[in-house]
Design an enzyme around this catalytic site. Sequence first.
Site, PDB file in Angstrom:
ATOM      1  N   HIS A   1       5.259   6.683  -0.863  1.00 48.90           N
ATOM      2  CA  HIS A   1       6.136   4.859  -0.900  1.00 48.90           C
ATOM      3  C   HIS A   1       5.308   3.582  -0.595  1.00 48.90           C
ATOM      4  O   HIS A   1       4.658   3.360   0.125  1.00 48.90           O
ATOM      5  CB  HIS A   1       7.321   4.486  -0.229  1.00 48.90           C
TER       6      HIS A   1
ATOM      7  N   HIS B   1       1.085  -1.374   0.593  1.00 47.77           N
ATOM      8  CA  HIS B   1      -0.017  -0.324   0.033  1.00 47.77           C
ATOM      9  C   HIS B   1       0.272   1.295  -0.113  1.00 47.77           C
ATOM     10  O   HIS B   1       2.373   1.456   0.326  1.00 47.77           O
ATOM     11  CB  HIS B   1      -1.006  -0.129   1.252  1.00 47.77           C
TER      12      HIS B   1
HETATM   13  P1  2AM Z   1       6.437   2.165   6.083  1.00 45.18           P
HETATM   14  O1  2AM Z   1       5.461   1.107   5.241  1.00 45.18           O
HETATM   15  O2  2AM Z   1       7.471   3.084   5.230  1.00 45.18           O
HETATM   16  O3  2AM Z   1       7.255   1.787   7.738  1.00 45.18           O
HETATM   17  C1  2AM Z   1       1.541   0.703   8.547  1.00 45.18           C
HETATM   18  O4  2AM Z   1       2.680   1.526   9.574  1.00 45.18           O
HETATM   19  C2  2AM Z   1       2.002   2.141   7.936  1.00 45.18           C
HETATM   20  O5  2AM Z   1       2.198   3.676   8.283  1.00 45.18           O
HETATM   21  C3  2AM Z   1       3.461   1.869   6.904  1.00 45.18           C
HETATM   22  O6  2AM Z   1       3.119   2.075   5.149  1.00 45.18           O
HETATM   23  C4  2AM Z   1       4.448   2.757   7.383  1.00 45.18           C
HETATM   24  O7  2AM Z   1       5.133   3.097   6.380  1.00 45.18           O
HETATM   25  C5  2AM Z   1       3.472   4.151   8.038  1.00 45.18           C
HETATM   26  N1  2AM Z   1       3.355   4.967   8.995  1.00 45.18           N
HETATM   27  C6  2AM Z   1       4.112   6.536   8.666  1.00 45.18           C
HETATM   28  N2  2AM Z   1       4.657   6.508   9.672  1.00 45.18           N
HETATM   29  C7  2AM Z   1       4.315   5.412  10.385  1.00 45.18           C
HETATM   30  C8  2AM Z   1       5.443   5.610  12.097  1.00 45.18           C
HETATM   31  N3  2AM Z   1       5.684   5.967  12.857  1.00 45.18           N
HETATM   32  N4  2AM Z   1       4.732   3.894  12.882  1.00 45.18           N
HETATM   33  C9  2AM Z   1       5.050   3.460  11.866  1.00 45.18           C
HETATM   34  N5  2AM Z   1       4.200   3.242  10.898  1.00 45.18           N
HETATM   35  C10 2AM Z   1       4.021   5.027  10.049  1.00 45.18           C
END
Ligand code: 2AM
Length: 176
Positions: free
Chosen positions: A125, A43
């Site tokens: 991303h 996602h």
């Molecule tokens: P990431 O894929 O770059 O880890 C669910 O956790 C989604 O929220 C993930 O896509 C994650 O990004 C994003 N996300 C953004 N900030 C976050 C945080 N502080 N902790 C965990 N997930 C985060």
Amino acid sequence: MPEARRLFFALALPKPLQQQVITWRAESFAADAGRPVAAANLHMTLAFLGEISEQKASVLTDIASRIQSPAFSMQLDDLGHWPRPGVVWLGTRRAPTALLQLASLLRSHAARNGCHQSTLPFHPHISLLRGATQPLALPASTPQWTLTAADFGLYESRFHQGRTRYQCLHSWPLVS
Ligand code: 2AM
């Protein structure tokens, strides 16, 4: 006290694209490069809300349901590695204005409702591998898929029996 849930707004990938991405990923990265994100979990996060109460979730759901934002498409033509969080990602070199505006709107509503937002600029991303903390060679190019966003959703992240699952709680159409 009712349980807090870990929520985020995101764009989903259509199932055929999920399958194309995981096939290409398996051919393009060594097995020890990192932990592959499950196909159904691929996602693009728009705004991370964190662990929030039902009341806050309900306020943000109401706000999201009133958003009138245009649909958009983007080329998935960028690839990168963030060694510190250990993420290999797929992204876009030219983020559509409608994507940036939707993310910015959701992030500002989240912040106004007490959900801490990162001070880092939004970098759209799709995480492909996690735990990728060692240096690795990235493929020279990506297959240049197109991601069309006709809707966005509110997702819950649950960790159960050693696995993370993302469940779509609500989704709302973007205006085409
Ligand atoms: P990431 O894929 O770059 O880890 C669910 O956790 C989604 O929220 C993930 O896509 C994650 O990004 C994003 N996300 C953004 N900030 C976050 C945080 N502080 N902790 C965990 N997930 C985060």
